[in-house]
Scaffold this motif. Structure first.
Motif, PDB file in Angstrom:
ATOM      1  N   MET A 113      57.030  33.422  44.597  1.00 49.55           N
ATOM      2  CA  MET A 113      56.105  33.351  43.467  1.00 49.55           C
ATOM      3  C   MET A 113      54.857  32.553  43.830  1.00 49.55           C
ATOM      4  SD  MET A 113      56.942  34.777  40.666  1.00 49.55           S
ATOM      5  CE  MET A 113      57.860  36.197  41.092  1.00 49.55           C
ATOM      6  N   LYS A 114      55.088  31.376  44.455  1.00 54.61           N
ATOM      7  CA  LYS A 114      53.943  30.518  44.770  1.00 54.61           C
ATOM      8  C   LYS A 114      53.043  31.181  45.805  1.00 54.61           C
ATOM      9  CE  LYS A 114      56.051  26.497  45.508  1.00 54.61           C
ATOM     10  NZ  LYS A 114      56.172  25.044  45.743  1.00 54.61           N
ATOM     11  N   LYS A 115      53.672  31.872  46.752  1.00 54.32           N
ATOM     12  CA  LYS A 115      52.857  32.473  47.809  1.00 54.32           C
ATOM     13  C   LYS A 115      52.040  33.626  47.270  1.00 54.32           C
ATOM     14  CE  LYS A 115      52.065  32.377  52.225  1.00 54.32           C
ATOM     15  NZ  LYS A 115      52.036  31.242  53.097  1.00 54.32           N
ATOM     16  N   LEU A 119      48.064  33.951  47.390  1.00 57.25           N
ATOM     17  CA  LEU A 119      47.324  35.045  48.016  1.00 57.25           C
ATOM     18  C   LEU A 119      46.273  35.595  47.078  1.00 57.25           C
ATOM     19  CD1 LEU A 119      50.122  36.955  49.860  1.00 57.25           C
ATOM     20  CD2 LEU A 119      48.086  36.008  50.857  1.00 57.25           C
ATOM     21  N   MET A 120      46.550  35.565  45.783  1.00 51.97           N
ATOM     22  CA  MET A 120      45.597  36.137  44.845  1.00 51.97           C
ATOM     23  C   MET A 120      44.577  35.122  44.364  1.00 51.97           C
ATOM     24  SD  MET A 120      45.818  39.357  44.085  1.00 51.97           S
ATOM     25  CE  MET A 120      45.801  39.644  45.819  1.00 51.97           C
ATOM     26  N   PHE A 121      44.921  33.834  44.415  1.00 55.96           N
ATOM     27  CA  PHE A 121      44.007  32.813  43.928  1.00 55.96           C
ATOM     28  C   PHE A 121      44.141  31.567  44.776  1.00 55.96           C
ATOM     29  CE2 PHE A 121      41.056  31.739  40.775  1.00 55.96           C
ATOM     30  CZ  PHE A 121      41.151  30.375  40.566  1.00 55.96           C
ATOM     31  N   PRO A 122      43.544  31.554  45.972  1.00 54.68           N
ATOM     32  CA  PRO A 122      43.759  30.413  46.867  1.00 54.68           C
ATOM     33  C   PRO A 122      42.771  29.286  46.690  1.00 54.68           C
ATOM     34  CG  PRO A 122      42.591  32.119  48.019  1.00 54.68           C
ATOM     35  CD  PRO A 122      42.796  32.624  46.625  1.00 54.68           C
ATOM     36  N   TYR A 123      41.918  29.361  45.684  1.00 53.10           N
ATOM     37  CA  TYR A 123      40.786  28.443  45.654  1.00 53.10           C
ATOM     38  C   TYR A 123      41.156  27.057  45.187  1.00 53.10           C
ATOM     39  CZ  TYR A 123      38.677  33.017  45.755  1.00 53.10           C
ATOM     40  OH  TYR A 123      38.355  34.288  46.084  1.00 53.10           O
ATOM     41  N   LEU A 149      57.968  36.642  56.768  1.00 53.84           N
ATOM     42  CA  LEU A 149      57.868  38.079  56.981  1.00 53.84           C
ATOM     43  C   LEU A 149      58.438  38.875  55.831  1.00 53.84           C
ATOM     44  CD1 LEU A 149      58.613  38.601  60.737  1.00 53.84           C
ATOM     45  CD2 LEU A 149      56.566  39.158  59.495  1.00 53.84           C
ATOM     46  N   TYR A 150      58.979  38.169  54.835  1.00 56.01           N
ATOM     47  CA  TYR A 150      59.589  38.895  53.727  1.00 56.01           C
ATOM     48  C   TYR A 150      58.513  39.549  52.884  1.00 56.01           C
ATOM     49  CZ  TYR A 150      61.978  39.569  49.309  1.00 56.01           C
ATOM     50  OH  TYR A 150      62.469  40.103  48.170  1.00 56.01           O
ATOM     51  N   ILE A 151      57.501  38.761  52.510  1.00 62.31           N
ATOM     52  CA  ILE A 151      56.437  39.315  51.658  1.00 62.31           C
ATOM     53  C   ILE A 151      55.703  40.462  52.350  1.00 62.31           C
ATOM     54  CG2 ILE A 151      54.242  38.775  50.561  1.00 62.31           C
ATOM     55  CD1 ILE A 151      55.310  36.137  49.799  1.00 62.31           C
ATOM     56  N   PRO A 152      55.320  40.335  53.631  1.00 57.14           N
ATOM     57  CA  PRO A 152      54.645  41.480  54.249  1.00 57.14           C
ATOM     58  C   PRO A 152      55.501  42.733  54.294  1.00 57.14           C
ATOM     59  CG  PRO A 152      54.221  39.557  55.542  1.00 57.14           C
ATOM     60  CD  PRO A 152      55.211  39.164  54.512  1.00 57.14           C
ATOM     61  N   THR A 153      56.806  42.575  54.601  1.00 53.62           N
ATOM     62  CA  THR A 153      57.660  43.760  54.677  1.00 53.62           C
ATOM     63  C   THR A 153      57.773  44.437  53.325  1.00 53.62           C
ATOM     64  OG1 THR A 153      58.950  42.438  56.211  1.00 53.62           O
ATOM     65  CG2 THR A 153      59.823  44.565  55.610  1.00 53.62           C
TER      66      THR A 153
END
Lengths: 307, 82
Positions: A113-115, A119-123, A149-153
């Motif tokens: 969730m945090k990642k 990724l969508m709001f890193p500011y 590698l879980y999220i990319p897969t």
């Protein structure tokens, strides 16, 4: 139906007896309190399913079958399965170390969730350092900055499914197109990882970015792609371009901040200052080039889906 | 551009072949990229050109035999299946 299940259960205690090789942080050990209750519950459900008389309890599964032939068959099957598993493991570990790969998949829901939010709001994220624990990096479970590698897969697979759906909406779908889309995306990832490896080798950047790290950072763009395609499908062409701009900026910021720690600050120990003037510039170029490549590839891979 | 994995393999074989055909004395030394012209100072970091020369030399050394095998397989397969 029951025999293979019980054969599987027989190998489980053996597998748990050997602890994972030396890394207590990788997976939390829930096996101490799990198995007795788990096994008991499984055996009782198995009994009720197969109709064998109850009351045998968990005194071992050898008394499960009254027929000795079936008993022998179960033991033989389970030993075959263990042999096959060992052989497969040995072959795979010749090409890549499975332990290193396991590190990248040690995630939990909170991290994902945090990642995704990052990724969508890193500011607003302040601290981009990857924390270390006795010189191995923390697993993604304990540190939100660690690559995984879980999220990319998952994002890659979701992107392929979404592409199929988008093509179906435009009535251009066929199973071959799906395979083509999947292999195109995979080839772009491979090309990007190879170019980055080449760039890092040529500039003699002694960072600790392994190949899997680069695959992870290169796969994070699929999250942006999914968001862009969804907005394009829901809100039409304007929504597509707005979402493209937003996810491009967020992704570029994320990549620059993440790789800056790894590439730009990993100076070789004996640089006295003679070559130091040219190096930071080149490292900056490679970081910026990586970041600038992301919007291009997002546009390239999603434009044809949102016509 | 729709890539398939087959086209990726084709591209890889072609690129590695291209690097392997660069002849050491006839070509690389003439343009100053020979293997014996790249050794700079010892304590200094090798520049990009030295790294590139190193890379070309190591690709040529390592991939010579596997390339023979892979090229032979490609030739046979392309003759048989077009």
């Amino acid at each position: 139906m029951d025999v293979p299940h019980h054969g599987y259960r027989a190998t489980k205690p053996r597998a748990r007896a050997a602890p994972p090789s030396g890394d207590p942080l990788l997976f939390e050990d829930t096996s101490s309190s799990g198995p007795p209750m788990g096994h008991q519950g499984y055996y009782s459900s198995g009994y009720s399913m197969s109709g064998v008389g109850g009351g045998v309890g968990n005194s071992g599964m050898n008394e499960l079958f009254t027929d000795p032939m079936a008993n022998a068959a179960v033991m033989y099957g389970s030993s075959l399965a263990t042999q096959g598993k060992d052989m497969v493991n040995k072959e795979i570990s010749r090409f890549m170390s499975v332990n290193k790969l396991k590190y990248f998949f040690a995630v939990d829901t909170k991290y994902v969730m945090k990642k995704l939010l990052l990724l969508m709001f890193p500011y607003t994220h302040q601290d981009w350092e990857v924390r270390y624990h006795r010189d191995t990096p923390f697993t993604p479970r304990h540190d939100v900055n660690a690559p995984d590698l879980y999220i990319p897969t998952m994002a890659f697979i979701t992107y392929i499914l979404l592409a199929g759906m988008a093509l179906g909406i435009q009535k251009r779908f066929s199973p071959e197109v799906l395979g083509l889309c999947a292999s195109t995306a995979l080839v772009w990832v491979i090309i990007e990882v190879l170019v980055m490896l080449l760039g890092l080798y040529l500039l003699t950047v002694h960072s600790d970015l392994s190949t899997f790290d680069l695959i992870a950072y290169s796969g994070y763009k699929y999250v942006g792609m999914i968001f862009t395609v969804l907005c394009g499908l829901l809100f039409g062409s304007d929504g597509y371009f707005i979402a493209l701009a937003w996810s491009s900026c967020a992704l570029m910021f994320f990549i620059v901040r993440s790789l800056r720690m790894k590439i730009l600050s990993s100076f070789p120990p004996d640089s006295v200052g003679t070559a130091a003037s040219a190096k930071p510039r080149m490292r900056l170029y490679i970081t910026v080039a990586t970041a600038a490549f992301q919007p291009i590839i997002i546009y390239w891979l999603t434009a044809h889906l949102v016509r | 551009m729709a890539f398939t994995l087959y086209s990726l393999i084709q591209t890889a074989i072609l690129c590695v072949n291209a690097v392997a055909v660069l002849h050491e004395e006839r070509f690389l030394s003439k343009i100053g990229w020979g293997a014996d012209q790249g050794i700079g100072g010892f304590g200094d970091e090798p520049g990009i050109k030295a790294q590139l020369m190193n890379l070309i030399r190591s690709v040529r050394t390592v991939m010579r035999v596997p390339l023979i095998i892979v090229n032979s397989i490609c030739i046979v397969l392309l003759l048989l299946f077009g």
